[in-house]
Design a protein around this motif. Structure first.
Motif, mmCIF file in Angstrom:
data_model
loop_
_atom_site.group_PDB
_atom_site.id
_atom_site.type_symbol
_atom_site.label_atom_id
_atom_site.label_comp_id
_atom_site.label_asym_id
_atom_site.label_seq_id
_atom_site.Cartn_x
_atom_site.Cartn_y
_atom_site.Cartn_z
ATOM 1 N N ARG A 254 0.880 -1.157 0.000
ATOM 2 C CA ARG A 254 0.000 0.000 0.000
ATOM 3 C C ARG A 254 0.922 1.212 0.000
ATOM 4 N NH1 ARG A 254 -3.067 -0.135 4.896
ATOM 5 N NH2 ARG A 254 -4.487 -1.464 3.749
ATOM 6 N N ALA A 255 0.606 2.185 -0.833
ATOM 7 C CA ALA A 255 1.400 3.415 -0.879
ATOM 8 C C ALA A 255 0.473 4.613 -0.772
ATOM 9 C CB ALA A 255 2.205 3.493 -2.163
ATOM 10 N N ARG A 256 0.821 5.518 0.113
ATOM 11 C CA ARG A 256 0.127 6.803 0.226
ATOM 12 C C ARG A 256 1.107 7.865 -0.232
ATOM 13 N NH1 ARG A 256 -3.514 10.244 2.104
ATOM 14 N NH2 ARG A 256 -2.903 12.004 3.386
ATOM 15 N N ILE A 257 0.698 8.627 -1.245
ATOM 16 C CA ILE A 257 1.557 9.655 -1.819
ATOM 17 C C ILE A 257 0.784 10.962 -1.845
ATOM 18 C CG2 ILE A 257 2.945 10.325 -3.815
ATOM 19 C CD1 ILE A 257 2.810 7.322 -4.665
ATOM 20 N N VAL A 258 1.332 11.965 -1.174
ATOM 21 C CA VAL A 258 0.723 13.299 -1.158
ATOM 22 C C VAL A 258 1.710 14.233 -1.837
ATOM 23 C CG1 VAL A 258 -0.170 15.158 0.277
ATOM 24 C CG2 VAL A 258 -0.496 12.779 0.999
ATOM 25 N N ASP A 259 1.295 14.794 -2.967
ATOM 26 C CA ASP A 259 2.212 15.624 -3.750
ATOM 27 C C ASP A 259 1.441 16.691 -4.520
ATOM 28 O OD1 ASP A 259 5.197 15.605 -4.734
ATOM 29 O OD2 ASP A 259 3.976 15.991 -6.498
ATOM 30 N N GLU A 260 2.059 17.840 -4.698
ATOM 31 C CA GLU A 260 1.471 18.938 -5.475
ATOM 32 C C GLU A 260 1.161 18.516 -6.915
ATOM 33 O OE1 GLU A 260 0.365 22.039 -5.038
ATOM 34 O OE2 GLU A 260 0.701 21.926 -2.886
ATOM 35 N N ALA A 261 1.889 17.542 -7.433
ATOM 36 C CA ALA A 261 1.674 17.091 -8.813
ATOM 37 C C ALA A 261 0.249 16.589 -9.027
ATOM 38 C CB ALA A 261 2.666 15.987 -9.163
ATOM 39 N N PHE A 262 -0.433 16.209 -7.946
ATOM 40 C CA PHE A 262 -1.786 15.668 -8.056
ATOM 41 C C PHE A 262 -2.874 16.737 -7.966
ATOM 42 C CE2 PHE A 262 0.377 11.907 -5.843
ATOM 43 C CZ PHE A 262 0.739 11.329 -7.047
ATOM 44 N N ALA A 263 -2.496 17.965 -7.686
ATOM 45 C CA ALA A 263 -3.478 19.040 -7.508
ATOM 46 C C ALA A 263 -4.323 19.215 -8.765
ATOM 47 C CB ALA A 263 -2.774 20.350 -7.158
ATOM 48 N N GLY A 264 -5.628 19.195 -8.580
ATOM 49 C CA GLY A 264 -6.555 19.433 -9.678
ATOM 50 C C GLY A 264 -6.766 18.259 -10.613
ATOM 51 N N LEU A 265 -6.108 17.142 -10.364
ATOM 52 C CA LEU A 265 -6.241 15.976 -11.238
ATOM 53 C C LEU A 265 -7.251 14.988 -10.674
ATOM 54 C CD1 LEU A 265 -2.504 15.179 -12.064
ATOM 55 C CD2 LEU A 265 -4.138 16.466 -13.442
ATOM 56 N N PRO A 266 -8.011 14.330 -11.542
ATOM 57 C CA PRO A 266 -8.894 13.270 -11.051
ATOM 58 C C PRO A 266 -8.050 12.084 -10.543
ATOM 59 C CG PRO A 266 -8.973 13.389 -13.449
ATOM 60 C CD PRO A 266 -8.127 14.530 -12.979
ATOM 61 N N ARG A 267 -8.624 11.305 -9.673
ATOM 62 C CA ARG A 267 -7.917 10.180 -9.058
ATOM 63 C C ARG A 267 -7.288 9.244 -10.111
ATOM 64 N NH1 ARG A 267 -7.207 10.677 -4.330
ATOM 65 N NH2 ARG A 267 -9.350 11.156 -3.892
ATOM 66 N N VAL A 268 -8.008 8.966 -11.181
ATOM 67 C CA VAL A 268 -7.474 8.074 -12.221
ATOM 68 C C VAL A 268 -6.177 8.640 -12.792
ATOM 69 C CG1 VAL A 268 -7.890 7.143 -14.535
ATOM 70 C CG2 VAL A 268 -9.694 7.058 -12.822
ATOM 71 N N ARG A 269 -6.156 9.913 -13.067
ATOM 72 C CA ARG A 269 -4.949 10.551 -13.624
ATOM 73 C C ARG A 269 -3.805 10.532 -12.603
ATOM 74 N NH1 ARG A 269 -1.371 10.978 -16.701
ATOM 75 N NH2 ARG A 269 -0.565 12.973 -17.397
ATOM 76 N N GLN A 270 -4.114 10.740 -11.322
ATOM 77 C CA GLN A 270 -3.097 10.676 -10.277
ATOM 78 C C GLN A 270 -2.447 9.294 -10.265
ATOM 79 O OE1 GLN A 270 -4.858 11.792 -6.517
ATOM 80 N NE2 GLN A 270 -5.710 13.676 -7.358
ATOM 81 N N HIS A 271 -3.275 8.263 -10.329
ATOM 82 C CA HIS A 271 -2.750 6.895 -10.301
ATOM 83 C C HIS A 271 -1.951 6.590 -11.564
ATOM 84 C CE1 HIS A 271 -5.582 5.256 -6.961
ATOM 85 N NE2 HIS A 271 -5.103 6.451 -6.687
ATOM 86 N N GLN A 272 -2.369 7.125 -12.696
ATOM 87 C CA GLN A 272 -1.597 6.938 -13.929
ATOM 88 C C GLN A 272 -0.196 7.515 -13.789
ATOM 89 O OE1 GLN A 272 -4.265 8.813 -16.730
ATOM 90 N NE2 GLN A 272 -5.150 6.850 -17.368
#
Length: 79
Positions: A32-50
Motif C-alpha cells: 500500500r502506498a500513500r503519496i501526497v504531492d502537489e503534482a496531483f493538484a486538480g487531477l482526477p484520481r485516475v490521472r493521479q494513479h496513472q
C-alpha cells in the motif's frame, strides 16, 4: 520488489512528496502506498494513479504484483 526499492522509485518520481509505503502481506509483493504531492493538484484520481504507474516504468504485474494506491494533493493553506 523490496519495499525500500519501491519507496526509492516513488521518491525519485515525486521528490517533494509525503510517501508512506506499507508491505501488506510481508512477501515483498503486496504493498500500500500513500503519496501526497502537489503534482496531483486538480487531477482526477485516475490521472493521479496513472502518474504513479508511469513512475513505476512497467514494474506492475511483474516485479511488483499488487499496489493499493492512495494519492492526494496537500491541503491548501488557509490565508
Amino acid at each position: 520488489m523490496a519495499q525500500a526499492h519501491l519507496e526509492a522509485v516513488l521518491r525519485e518520481a515525486f521528490p517533494r512528496a509525503e510517501i508512506v509505503v506499507e508491505d501488506l502481506a510481508g512477501d515483498g509483493d503486496h504493498y500500500r502506498a500513500r503519496i501526497v504531492d502537489e503534482a496531483f493538484a486538480g487531477l482526477p484520481r485516475v490521472r493521479q494513479h496513472q502518474l504513479v504507474y508511469r513512475a513505476l516504468e512497467g514494474r506492475m504485474g511483474g516485479e511488483l504484483h499488487a499496489l493499493a494506491l492512495e494519492t492526494a494533493a496537500p491541503p491548501k493553506e488557509a490565508n
